[in-house]
Each structure stands twice: as C-alpha cells, then as structure tokens.
Design an enzyme around this catalytic site. Structure first.
Site, PDB file in Angstrom:
ATOM      1  N   ASP A 108     -36.728  82.786  54.972  1.00 24.77           N
ATOM      2  CA  ASP A 108     -36.794  82.149  55.963  1.00 24.77           C
ATOM      3  C   ASP A 108     -37.969  82.529  56.848  1.00 24.77           C
ATOM      4  OD1 ASP A 108     -35.596  80.035  56.703  1.00 24.77           O
ATOM      5  OD2 ASP A 108     -34.228  80.218  57.615  1.00 24.77           O
ATOM      6  N   HIS A 160     -45.758  78.223  54.221  1.00 25.23           N
ATOM      7  CA  HIS A 160     -45.225  78.381  52.529  1.00 25.23           C
ATOM      8  C   HIS A 160     -46.198  78.893  51.938  1.00 25.23           C
ATOM      9  CE1 HIS A 160     -41.218  76.072  53.067  1.00 25.23           C
ATOM     10  NE2 HIS A 160     -42.063  75.224  53.347  1.00 25.23           N
ATOM     11  N   LEU A 166     -39.527  97.458  37.380  1.00 26.98           N
ATOM     12  CA  LEU A 166     -39.259  96.591  38.557  1.00 26.98           C
ATOM     13  C   LEU A 166     -38.579  94.888  37.218  1.00 26.98           C
ATOM     14  CD1 LEU A 166     -38.225  95.622  41.672  1.00 26.98           C
ATOM     15  CD2 LEU A 166     -40.518  94.808  41.598  1.00 26.98           C
TER      16      LEU A 166
END
Length: 259
Positions: A30, A47, A141
């Site tokens: 955020d 972004h 991962l």
C-alpha cells in the site's frame, strides 16, 4: 488487536533465542499513489516504482529461507478505481509477467497467481498460465501474486467447491472439516500464514487472506510501498521473532518444553 503491532512502537534490542523466522509472509503493498503524489507525480507513477520493491522482497525471502511469499497486487475492489489507473495496473501486470517470469525461474522461484483470473483478458490469462507452467517445479520459494483477489471470494469459492462435492455424493456434510476447507483455499498446500505486513500506514487487512490470517502476526509500517526495502523487511521479521505465539494457550504453557 491481538497479535498486531506497528513499527511506531518502541524498538526492542533483544531477540529471544531459537525463535524461528516466518515461513509464510504476506504483504499488502500500500501507498504507491501517495508516494507518487508526494513527488508531484500522477498515482500510476508510484505503481511502476513499486516494482523494484517487489524485486527486493523476493530477494530477501529467498536469502532468508522464507518458503512462501504472498503479495496483494490487485484486489477485487480495485476495479472501482479510476479507469486510467486500472488500465495501467493491468499493463504493469502484463509487463512484469513478460520481464520477470524468466528471472524468477532462473532463481528457483515458483510463481502462482491466486484470485479470480476469469476477469482478465485472454492475453493476460495466457501469460499467467505460461509463467506458472514454466516455474511449476521450482523449490526455492513460492511467490503468490494475489490478483483480482478477495478474502471473502476465497472463502465462498471453497464453500462452493465443498458443497458441490456433497451434492455429487463425493463426501458428506460431516466430512467438511477445517482441514477439508483449507484444502480448497487458494493457498492450499502452503505453510500456514505466519506474518502479514501492511505498508502505507493503514491498520486494516482489507479483505486479504481472511481465512489464512486466523493466527498470523500482523505488522503495520508507515513506510510507503516504493520505499519498502530489504532493511524494512528485516525490521518486520525481527519484530516477529520478538513475539510469543500462543495459539490459544497461556504464556506459561508455551514456555514449558514439550516431551
């Protein structure tokens, strides 16, 4: 709120001995828009800048033996944002899949996209499928990108699948246990969620991983996502290691070694 801490709390310098680090970390990324606005830029600039923070957290996760990292990229509610911003987010998602999938594969990262991908166009769905297939056997991962995802959607989707199985006679209602429910969630097969981080200063989880957050530790930081670095990630992990995870027990019970 139990299990919730902000990085505005006083720093502690002592770390309990032999406290394991988190195996599954989720991050609500955020603050991109506010970061851009502070620099006199349009929201979409933030972004794009946030992509480098994604690279940083993936790198940190791999280096610190975190098994699964789940990033909240686009919520089911984000469609309500201005059309231009949604368009840029979709373009950015396409770009990241183009540029990052091979890099993830080279570094042993398995990519999974969780959420209702049926809302995306065919081109994007095809890129998602190809990236997932390319990285499917990687073990270092698991990187989950939550796109068009909502925690309530995840729960409803699992309930729908279980009810369908009951209707077809494949199981009975009595067979619907927490374990059966968990097996139908978008994160099935992954370690339990240990740590949920939210950047940007807000203290809520915004319909993210509602089922999975049952016993997760929550960590909130004022750092805006494009400024989230490996050092900030380390601070969150250090804070996690300070906590006593009781899972309904008393502190004394947790402290007593079990045979």
């Amino acid at each position: 709120m139990l299990g919730m801490r902000s990085n505005t709390a006083p720093e502690t310098t002592e770390t309990p001995v032999n406290v394991p680090g988190p195996q599954h970390v989720a991050i609500i990324m955020d603050g991109n828009g506010r970061w851009a606005q502070k620099k006199g830029k349009i929201r979409t600039f933030g972004h794009k800048a946030g992509v480098e923070s994604v690279r940083a957290v993936v790198r940190f996760a791999r280096q610190n033996s975190i098994q699964s990292l789940t990033l909240f990229a686009f919520s089911s509610e984000n469609w309500k944002r201005p059309e231009e911003e949604v368009s840029v987010l979709m373009e950015l998602f396409n770009l990241v899949l183009n540029n990052e999938a091979k890099r993830l594969h080279k570094n042993g990262v398995r990519l999974k996209v969780i959420g209702d991908v049926s809302a995306f166009d065919d081109k994007l769905k095809d890129k998602i499928r190809k990236a997932e297939e390319m990285t499917a056997d990687n073990k270092d991962l698991v990187l989950n990108i939550a796109a068009n995802y909502g925690g309530r959607w995840d729960i409803v989707n699992a309930a729908r699948e279980l009810s369908q199985a009951v209707a077809e006679g494949l199981m009975s209602a009595a067979d619907i246990t927490e374990e059966a429910f968990d097996a139908k969630m978008s994160t099935a097969g992954l370690p339990e969620l240990d740590l949920l981080i939210r950047t940007g200063g807000e203290h809520r989880i915004s319909n993210f991983l509602l089922w999975q957050c049952a016993y997760a530790e929550l960590y909130f930081t004022d750092v805006l996502w494009p400024d989230f670095s490996e050092d900030v990630f380390q601070q969150a992990v250090n804070d996690f290691k300070q906590r006593q995870r009781r899972f309904g027990l008393t502190g004394e019970q947790v402290s007593v070694p079990r045979n």
